[in-house]
Design a protein around this motif. Sequence first.
Motif, PDB file in Angstrom:
ATOM      1  N   ASP B 351       0.834  -1.217   0.000  1.00  0.00           N
ATOM      2  CA  ASP B 351       0.000   0.000   0.000  1.00  0.00           C
ATOM      3  C   ASP B 351       0.861   1.258   0.000  1.00  0.00           C
ATOM      4  O   ASP B 351       0.451   2.313   0.463  1.00  0.00           O
ATOM      5  CB  ASP B 351      -0.938  -0.006   1.211  1.00  0.00           C
ATOM      6  CG  ASP B 351      -0.182  -0.165   2.525  1.00  0.00           C
ATOM      7  OD1 ASP B 351       1.047  -0.422   2.484  1.00  0.00           O
ATOM      8  OD2 ASP B 351      -0.809  -0.041   3.587  1.00  0.00           O
ATOM      9  N   ILE B 422     -11.826 -11.392  -2.015  1.00  0.00           N
ATOM     10  CA  ILE B 422     -12.206 -10.295  -1.118  1.00  0.00           C
ATOM     11  C   ILE B 422     -13.713 -10.323  -0.935  1.00  0.00           C
ATOM     12  O   ILE B 422     -14.480 -10.066  -1.868  1.00  0.00           O
ATOM     13  CB  ILE B 422     -11.732  -8.935  -1.660  1.00  0.00           C
ATOM     14  CG1 ILE B 422     -10.211  -8.977  -1.850  1.00  0.00           C
ATOM     15  CG2 ILE B 422     -12.127  -7.809  -0.694  1.00  0.00           C
ATOM     16  CD1 ILE B 422      -9.644  -7.752  -2.513  1.00  0.00           C
ATOM     17  N   SER B 423     -14.127 -10.659   0.281  1.00  0.00           N
ATOM     18  CA  SER B 423     -15.543 -10.906   0.561  1.00  0.00           C
ATOM     19  C   SER B 423     -15.977 -10.016   1.714  1.00  0.00           C
ATOM     20  O   SER B 423     -15.488 -10.164   2.836  1.00  0.00           O
ATOM     21  CB  SER B 423     -15.735 -12.381   0.914  1.00  0.00           C
ATOM     22  OG  SER B 423     -17.104 -12.678   1.031  1.00  0.00           O
ATOM     23  N   GLY B 424     -16.878  -9.090   1.400  1.00  0.00           N
ATOM     24  CA  GLY B 424     -17.365  -8.184   2.441  1.00  0.00           C
ATOM     25  C   GLY B 424     -16.247  -7.417   3.101  1.00  0.00           C
ATOM     26  O   GLY B 424     -16.275  -7.157   4.298  1.00  0.00           O
ATOM     27  N   GLY B 425     -15.218  -7.090   2.306  1.00  0.00           N
ATOM     28  CA  GLY B 425     -14.096  -6.331   2.844  1.00  0.00           C
ATOM     29  C   GLY B 425     -13.044  -7.195   3.521  1.00  0.00           C
ATOM     30  O   GLY B 425     -11.975  -6.719   3.880  1.00  0.00           O
ATOM     31  N   GLU B 426     -13.339  -8.474   3.728  1.00  0.00           N
ATOM     32  CA  GLU B 426     -12.370  -9.389   4.341  1.00  0.00           C
ATOM     33  C   GLU B 426     -11.538 -10.070   3.257  1.00  0.00           C
ATOM     34  O   GLU B 426     -12.073 -10.458   2.216  1.00  0.00           O
ATOM     35  CB  GLU B 426     -13.102 -10.485   5.137  1.00  0.00           C
ATOM     36  CG  GLU B 426     -13.871  -9.992   6.339  1.00  0.00           C
ATOM     37  CD  GLU B 426     -12.961  -9.717   7.524  1.00  0.00           C
ATOM     38  OE1 GLU B 426     -11.753 -10.019   7.419  1.00  0.00           O
ATOM     39  OE2 GLU B 426     -13.449  -9.196   8.528  1.00  0.00           O
ATOM     40  N   ASN B 427     -10.240 -10.221   3.519  1.00  0.00           N
ATOM     41  CA  ASN B 427      -9.412 -11.007   2.610  1.00  0.00           C
ATOM     42  C   ASN B 427      -9.542 -12.485   2.953  1.00  0.00           C
ATOM     43  O   ASN B 427      -9.337 -12.876   4.095  1.00  0.00           O
ATOM     44  CB  ASN B 427      -7.930 -10.629   2.766  1.00  0.00           C
ATOM     45  CG  ASN B 427      -7.634  -9.264   2.182  1.00  0.00           C
ATOM     46  OD1 ASN B 427      -8.292  -8.833   1.224  1.00  0.00           O
ATOM     47  ND2 ASN B 427      -6.673  -8.570   2.757  1.00  0.00           N
ATOM     48  N   TRP B 456     -21.774  -9.623  -1.208  1.00  0.00           N
ATOM     49  CA  TRP B 456     -20.452  -9.593  -0.587  1.00  0.00           C
ATOM     50  C   TRP B 456     -19.343  -9.129  -1.522  1.00  0.00           C
ATOM     51  O   TRP B 456     -18.194  -9.058  -1.110  1.00  0.00           O
ATOM     52  CB  TRP B 456     -20.084 -10.989  -0.066  1.00  0.00           C
ATOM     53  CG  TRP B 456     -21.052 -11.507   0.966  1.00  0.00           C
ATOM     54  CD1 TRP B 456     -22.017 -12.445   0.777  1.00  0.00           C
ATOM     55  CD2 TRP B 456     -21.142 -11.091   2.325  1.00  0.00           C
ATOM     56  NE1 TRP B 456     -22.731 -12.657   1.932  1.00  0.00           N
ATOM     57  CE2 TRP B 456     -22.201 -11.834   2.915  1.00  0.00           C
ATOM     58  CE3 TRP B 456     -20.467 -10.159   3.122  1.00  0.00           C
ATOM     59  CZ2 TRP B 456     -22.596 -11.687   4.238  1.00  0.00           C
ATOM     60  CZ3 TRP B 456     -20.846 -10.022   4.448  1.00  0.00           C
ATOM     61  CH2 TRP B 456     -21.897 -10.764   5.000  1.00  0.00           C
ATOM     62  N   GLY B 457     -19.694  -8.848  -2.764  1.00  0.00           N
ATOM     63  CA  GLY B 457     -18.642  -8.493  -3.731  1.00  0.00           C
ATOM     64  C   GLY B 457     -18.068  -9.749  -4.352  1.00  0.00           C
ATOM     65  O   GLY B 457     -18.241 -10.004  -5.534  1.00  0.00           O
ATOM     66  N   GLU B 458     -17.427 -10.558  -3.517  1.00  0.00           N
ATOM     67  CA  GLU B 458     -16.920 -11.857  -3.969  1.00  0.00           C
ATOM     68  C   GLU B 458     -17.226 -12.897  -2.907  1.00  0.00           C
ATOM     69  O   GLU B 458     -17.312 -12.573  -1.723  1.00  0.00           O
ATOM     70  CB  GLU B 458     -15.391 -11.822  -4.194  1.00  0.00           C
ATOM     71  CG  GLU B 458     -14.961 -11.011  -5.408  1.00  0.00           C
ATOM     72  CD  GLU B 458     -13.432 -11.002  -5.595  1.00  0.00           C
ATOM     73  OE1 GLU B 458     -12.990 -10.511  -6.641  1.00  0.00           O
ATOM     74  OE2 GLU B 458     -12.690 -11.484  -4.701  1.00  0.00           O
TER      75      GLU B 458
END
Lengths: 529, 529
Positions: B351, B422-427, B456-458
Motif C-alpha cells: 500500500d 475479497i468478501s465483504g471487505g475481508e481477505n 459480498w462483492g466476492e
Amino acid sequence: MAAVSLGNGNVSSHNADHPTPPVSSNLGSSSKHDFKRVGILCPNTPAFLESIFGIAAAGAVNVAVNYRLKTDDIAYIFDHAEAEVIIVDAEYVSLLDSYRQTHPTVPFIIDTDTDASEGQLSGPFDEAVLEGIQHDASHGSHGWSGLAHTTPDETSLLALAYTSGTTSRPKGVEYTHRSAYLAALGNVIESGLNYHDTGRAHYLWTLPMFHAMGWTFPWAVTAVRGTHYCLRKIDYPLIWRLLREEGITHFNAAPTVNTLLCADPNAVRLEREVRVTVAASPPTAHLFETMEGLNLRPVHVYGLTETYGPITKGYQMPEWQRLPVKEKYAKMARQGHGFVASLPCRVIRTDVPEGQIEDVKRDGKEIGEIAFLGNICAKGYYKDPEATRKLFAGGVLHSGDLAVWHPDGAIQILDRAKDIIISGGENISSVALESMLVTHPDILEAACVAVADSHWGERPKAFITIKTTAKGDLTGEDVIEWAKHTSGISRFMVPREVEIVDELPKTSTGKLKKNVLREWAKGGNRDVS
Amino acid sequence: MAAVSLGNGNVSSHNADHPTPPVSSNLGSSSKHDFKRVGILCPNTPAFLESIFGIAAAGAVNVAVNYRLKTDDIAYIFDHAEAEVIIVDAEYVSLLDSYRQTHPTVPFIIDTDTDASEGQLSGPFDEAVLEGIQHDASHGSHGWSGLAHTTPDETSLLALAYTSGTTSRPKGVEYTHRSAYLAALGNVIESGLNYHDTGRAHYLWTLPMFHAMGWTFPWAVTAVRGTHYCLRKIDYPLIWRLLREEGITHFNAAPTVNTLLCADPNAVRLEREVRVTVAASPPTAHLFETMEGLNLRPVHVYGLTETYGPITKGYQMPEWQRLPVKEKYAKMARQGHGFVASLPCRVIRTDVPEGQIEDVKRDGKEIGEIAFLGNICAKGYYKDPEATRKLFAGGVLHSGDLAVWHPDGAIQILDRAKDIIISGGENISSVALESMLVTHPDILEAACVAVADSHWGERPKAFITIKTTAKGDLTGEDVIEWAKHTSGISRFMVPREVEIVDELPKTSTGKLKKNVLREWAKGGNRDVS
C-alpha cells in the motif's frame, strides 16, 4: 547464534539463538586504509566467536593471533597489521605488555569470559557489544535486523590470518568475504554439518579459532544454526564427558590431538557417531582405525592457511568397505580430491622452470608439488607482493607440499617441502627455530628436523655446529636449558634433542640437506656428502 | 556422474561415475550474440542431464523447454531465445513440426533414450557426445580433464528458464553460472543431499528437469557424487517400487504430486526415511502429516523460477516436537525463512508507492508481498527490460505472492496477489481455505476461486476431487454443511458453492491453474489441459 563457554568444568549457555550484534561503535576510522583492523587475542571463547561476526558486520578486518606465539611475534603481527583496537582475553593481557609500550594509543577491549547469565554484562567486552548495538540501532542501518548482511565489495578483506612463520616472520594471509563464504558452505557440505536437520549440529571448538579463522567453521556452524561449544583449552577428560553427555555431533582436530584423545583413559566407544574433521599433519591409517573403533568418524581434509583451511577431502568410496582393513585405512589417510567449493587439486612438476605448470603423471609414483586454484584460495599476503607473486607463480597456488597423484585422482603427501614441524597441532618453522638457535653465543649453525614423538606427534631435533671461539664444553643439554629459559624461544618450539656435529650436510649451493638430516635423526649413515 | 534411465519399467545404468563430456563441436557460432543457445526438449532422461553439463562446458546457454506447453508456445520460446540447435527426445520431435517449417536451418540432435549398454552408441545424441569428446581431446583444452571447469565471466548466462506463462507469453528468466552454483550448494545443504557420506544420494527425478533447471538439482546431486534416477514420466506404482527397492534417498515434487503419491494404492510406510523436497503450490499441514506417516520426510522449500527454484526453507525447530500435532504441521506448512545461500526473505507493504520498500509488521496478520534479494535471484528477463524493471522495482525481487510475516521470522503465503478472494471487505486466502477443506476425510484436493456476489462483492467457490476410498455419495451441499458446522472454517470463508470434479486443471509443474478455474466458475470450457 548459540554459543556455550566451557573450560572451567562447567557448561553454561552464553547466547540465545539470535544473530550477534556488531561492535561497530568502538572502532575508530583510519585515514591510511579503506578498512579498519581489529586484533583478537583470545582462546576459544564466545567473545572470540562474537567478535568474528561483529567485526565483519562493522565492515572491519579481524586479525586473530595465535596466543602461543612468543610475545615478540604477537607484537610483530599486530604492528604489521596496524591493528587499531585489540580484543583480548583477560588471561592474555600480559602477553601484550611490550606491545603496549610501543603502541600506547591502541585501545584494548578486555573479555573476562565469566559465563555471565544471558543478558548480564560481565565486563568491558560485553559493554562494547552493547554500545555497538545501541549505536547500530540509533543509525537504523541495514534494514530489518540491524546487521550488515552484505559487503559492498565481496573481494574486500574479511580477515588477516597470520601464518606461524615458515620464514623468519609470520605472513598475513588475506581472506576475503567471498572466499570465506564459499569455503564455509563447502565445509558445511564436506563435514556434514547439516546432518542433523532438527537436532542441529553441536560443534565442539577443539580447533583453535585463530588457526586459519577456525577453517571458516565460525560461519559454517552458524550457517546451519548449530551450537558452538567453546573450549578454552584442550582437556581430554572434559572432551570425553562432552562427547558422552552433551550431544556433541562434530569437532575438528589435528591428528596429534586425536591421537591423544584416543589414548586418554576416558576414551570409550560412543553410542552415537561423532564426525571428526581431521587435518594438519598427515594422519596415519592406524589413527583412523582407532578413531572408528570409538565411533569417531573421520572426515579427512587437507589444506593450508592460504586455502582457508580445508581444500581437499578424502572421499570414501563404497567399494572400500570390501578392502582389507589396512588397505581401506591407507586409502583414507590419503589427502584426497578437490573440495566441492574448489577446482580440482593438482600435483605439478617441480623440475620445470618457475611459472611453467605441468601435471605429474597420475601413477602414484612421480613426485610433484600440490597446487590449487579456485574460489577458496587466499587473495595474497598482506603488504608482501613478492611473497604473493611466489605463492601464485604460474597462476596456481603453490602449497609447498610434495605429493604423488594416484590413478583414482587422490593426492598423497609424501613430504612437506617447507620442512614444517607439527608439534601438538602447532606449526614449528624449522627455519625460524634455527634462526633463534644461532643467537646463542657459541652456536655457529643450526639445522632442525622433525623427529617422531609419541606424545606430541613431532618434536624438533636440532643439529648444531659450534663456533671455534666457544669456551668450554657446550653440550646439547646446555643448549636445551638455554633455549627453555634464556633464548625467548616459545616453549612448544624448544627442541627435544640437540646434537653437536662437526659439519652439516649441504648442497653445492649451500642449502641444508634436510632429507639427509632426517636420516641422521633416525640413526642412519652420517656421510655428509 | 552416474545417471540411470527409467520409465519403461526397467532400470539400467547409463553412465559410469565420470564427468560428462561436452557436446561443444556441434554448436555453430553466432555473430549476433556473445553466447550460443542450445534448446532442449526432453523428458527427464540421461541425455537431458548430460546436455545440461555439456552445453555449459561448451560455453553455451541451455534453453530447456516444457514439452507439455502448446506447440505454439514451444515454437515461440525457441524462436525468442534464438536457439541455434535443439536437442530433442525422439518422442517429442513431432512437437516441433511447425517450428521446423519456420526455422528450417536449425539442426536437431535426436536422443532415442534406448538404455544402451555403457559405451555403446544408440543414436544421434550419443554420436554428438562422442564427436564432442573427440573435438575436445584434439584441442587439449582446459587442462587435466578436458572439461571447462570455469567460465571467464561468472555473471554470464548459463541458461534461459522460461516461465509457464499462464497469463501472457512465457518469459525467459536469465540464469547465471554464479547464481546457479550458489543455489546448487544451497540445495545440497538445505535438502541434505550430502546426508549419506559413503552411500551417496540416490536422487529420483520426479521433478521435471526443465522446470527452473530442475531447481539446480542437476548440479546439486552431481556435486555430492550422487546418482540421478531419470524418470521419463510420473508413474506412481513405479515410484513406490523404486522407493522400496532401489534405495532412493531423495526426490522433489510439488504438493499435488505428493498428494497423489500418498493416495496411491501402492503407498506403504518405508523402512528408511526418504527426504522429499516439496515446493510449488503451498502444501497443506494435512499433506505433511500424511507424508511423515509413510516415512517421507518433507523438506519444505519455496521459490520461483526467478529464484532458481527454492529460496526459503521451513526450518523445523526442536521445540515443535512438543506441540500438538496439528500445530506442528501447521508450522511446517509455512514457507519459512531465507535459504542459506540467500539474504533473508521479507514481506513488504503493497500500500505504498511502487519502488518504496517497507516491511510489514511481523505480527502474522499484516499482509504484504514476499520479496527477495541476494545471490540466487535471476539476472532478469531475456530481451524484456520493462518486465525486468518491474521484477526488481525498488531494488528487491518481487515474488507476486501475498503473505504474512510471523514473529519467529517465518513467512506464510496467503495467495498469489490475483488469487485472493475479497468478501465483504475481508481477505480470504484461497490457499488457507483449500488447506482446511482437505482435512475432510473424503476430499483429496481442493481449489478455490472468487465468484462475483451481489451482496459480498466476492465469495469463494471450491472445486474438489474425491478420494477413491470415499464411501457413499458426497455432494457439494454436504461439504458446505460440514464447512459451516464441523470444519472450524470461519463463517465468512465458507464457500458459497462446492463442485465435485474428476480432475483439477494444473500446470505441468503441478500448480493449480486458477485462471482456468475462474473460467470454469463462469461456465466456461471444461478442458483440463
